[in-house]
Design a protein around this motif. Structure first.
Motif: not given
Length: 161
Positions: A16-20, A135-141, A158-161
Motif C-alpha cells: 500500500a505504501d508503494a514498496d516492493v 522488502d528488497l533490503a531485507t531479502a538482500h540479507d 520497476l524504476d524504469q516502468s
C-alpha cells in the motif's frame, strides 16, 4: 564438479505504501535449520536445457518447491547469473512475476538425503521449510549472495516502468 543450470520465478507484490516485496523460501534440510541470513532462496531448480525450456522449468520448479502455481501475469526476464554453489558452478535464469500468494498455503516438495552423514539411512526433508514476503533490503540479507543481483534487476525494471 559439474556446471548446473537452474531456472526460477521471483514473485513480487507492491504494498500500500508503494514498496516492493518478494516471496522467497527458507531452504529446508538439516544444513540450514539454524541459519537465517543467506539461507533463503528464490523458488528455483535444476533442469537440462537440451530437454526443457528455461521458462517451463521455472514454472515447474516454482510449483514443486511451493506446491502452488505461478499466478497469472507478465513474466519479466531478469536474465542469467553465474555463481558458485556447493557442487560447482551454477547458471540461474530468473523471471519476475507480479502476484500475491499466501505463504501459509505453501505445501513444499521434499527431497531425500543420507542423514545423519555416513549412517546409511535416508531421510526426507522439505525443499523449503517456510516462505515469506520481504522488502528488497531485507531479502538482500536473506538470499544467498549469488541470487542477490536479481533484487537489483527487479528494482531497476520497476524504476524504469
Amino acid at each position: 564438479m559439474t556446471d548446473k543450470t537452474s531456472a526460477g520465478v521471483l514473485l513480487f507484490r507492491r504494498t500500500a505504501d508503494a514498496d516492493v516485496e518478494v516471496l522467497i523460501g527458507h531452504m529446508g534440510g538439516p544444513f540450514f535449520a539454524k541459519k537465517d541470513d543467506s539461507a533463503w532462496s528464490i523458488p528455483k531448480g535444476e533442469y537440462e536445457p537440451e530437454l526443457e525450456d528455461a521458462r517451463a522449468a521455472a514454472s515447474r520448479e516454482f510449483h514443486e518447491e511451493l506446491g502452488l502455481f505461478v499466478p497469472p501475469g507478465d513474466w519479466i526476464p531478469l536474465g542469467d547469473v553465474r555463481y558458485s554453489s556447493g557442487k560447482g558452478k551454477k547458471t540461474l535464469t530468473v523471471w519476475a512475476v507480479e502476484g500475491d500468494l499466501d505463504p501459509a498455503e505453501v505445501v513444499p516438495g521434499e527431497f531425500e538425503m543420507e542423514w545423519p552423514p555416513r549412517s546409511g539411512r535416508m531421510a526426507s526433508f522439505p525443499e523449503i521449510d517456510r516462505a515469506a514476503w520481504f522488502d528488497l533490503a531485507t531479502a538482500h540479507d536473506k538470499l544467498g549472495a549469488g541470487q542477490r543481483p536479481y533484487l537489483d534487476r527487479l528494482r531497476e525494471h520497476l524504476d524504469q516502468s
